[in-house]
Design an enzyme around this catalytic site. Sequence first.
Site, PDB file in Angstrom:
ATOM      1  N   ASP A 233     102.294 -15.843  13.347  1.00  0.00           N
ATOM      2  CA  ASP A 233     102.014 -14.776  14.304  1.00  0.00           C
ATOM      3  C   ASP A 233     101.178 -15.293  15.477  1.00  0.00           C
ATOM      4  O   ASP A 233     100.331 -16.160  15.317  1.00  0.00           O
ATOM      5  CB  ASP A 233     101.252 -13.653  13.584  1.00  0.00           C
ATOM      6  N   GLU A 263     106.033 -16.850  16.550  1.00  0.00           N
ATOM      7  CA  GLU A 263     106.022 -15.856  17.616  1.00  0.00           C
ATOM      8  C   GLU A 263     105.242 -16.454  18.785  1.00  0.00           C
ATOM      9  O   GLU A 263     104.024 -16.580  18.742  1.00  0.00           O
ATOM     10  CB  GLU A 263     105.350 -14.564  17.154  1.00  0.00           C
TER      11      GLU A 263
END
Length: 488
Positions: A233, A263
């Site tokens: 993340d 991400e």
Amino acid sequence: MKRNHTMIQFFEWHVEADALHWNRLKETAPELKNRGIDAVWIPPVTKGMSPEDNGYAPYDVYDLGEFDQKGSTATKYGTKKELQEAIKACHDEDIHVYTDIVMNHKAGADETEVFQVIEVDSNDRTKEISEPFDIEGWTKFTFPGRGDTYSSFKWRFEHFNGTDYDAKEDRTGIFRIVGDNKTWNEAVDDEFSNYDYLMFANIDYHHPEVREEMIRWGKWLVDTLHCNGFRLDAMKHINHDFINVFAKEIAQTYGEEFYFVGEFWKHDLEACQQFLEQVDYHIDLFDVALHDKLHEASKAGNDFDLTAIFDDTLVQSYPHHAVTFVDNHDTQPDEALESWVEDWFKQSAYALILLREGGYPCIFYGDYFGIGGENPIEDKKEAIDPLLYARYHKAYGEQEDYFDHPSTIGWVRRGSPEIERSGCAVIISNGDDGEKRMYAGKDRAGEVWVDLTGTRTEHISIEEDGFAVFPVNGGSVSIWALPKEDVE
């Protein structure tokens, strides 16, 4: 020949906080496999700052729903035992499991501490707007519910380099922590001059104890869950040098097959290229630029030039390092990066990621199973299932594009002799009804193809020269192939 791989993101932002989600995954695993899905990206598995937390405000990364902390034993999604059972159920179906990990901050500290900070400009994090001063910050993590089980590491203010709340004055701001070797990490995104700080207590990857502990935790997580990969993340905000070291350490321990996708929310292809180089191409990236194009196309309708849909996208330049997606938990309505692909174009968008050679497509739980919360959205399972079928059974072999009209594009997959009755012709319109004469192959002469989406009901015969004229309804997609009922 291996079948096409397909991933599903198995959560959306408003999944009910009933601690039953791991059970849902366990029960759904056979259906996913039946649809040709062989990898699942699950939400963060660690204890958040509340029982309703989606996992992106991590409190204790060693608590997977095992200890009574922050208001419950279970996480939002269930208990550790249920998580392990769900992963086993996936593995029993030969489905890989990728765990979402959040490594840039910690939230929900157990105690405050007094330490020195310098306030910085929120729009330019390198610009100091105060002299050093003391604040009382939530930075002391003692984990009273877990104690020293699995790890005796306790987090203190020196393990962070920034926070955003002063309890002494009850005021918010962006406060850089002062101390030896205390600066923002440089190897991060340059938005706001330096985007190391995002929220909560920001982890300092300059600190050797922190680096050591986070690598140790990563290995503990793999050993505990037997997961097959990580979804990383918010990589814009984490020291890229550390990410590279972390990925290499994990790969050395668990093999090159251990999968990483990150991400890295950047629309700029050059920035993505630089990041891929920094991590030696060990980590795939979500294709944010393609998502943007799909969203824009859904908004613009007939004004969008479909021939340019893949221009400047990751999948066009780095097809083996691009995870393609239509929407996710951040782009769904009312969320941080809202950019929802509109319904009329959703099926076409999924055709663009599922039925082509390049990229590793990821379908979204919110699209496939629906979105909950105060403003629910119905699932689009009926629209996606024919595409999953076509991906698993038909979309193989050489690809020839017919991107020669701004409102009507198509491509043909010639099929593979190793996968019986494979091959298909896809045609998409964002304007009026259209058609395209495309080459299916001389060996296909005489075959009768149908539209697997069911949108068009006629039968198309492949001509002697291997060509056929394939029609499509306006604002729609058709997938022409040998009919389903004769198959597999």
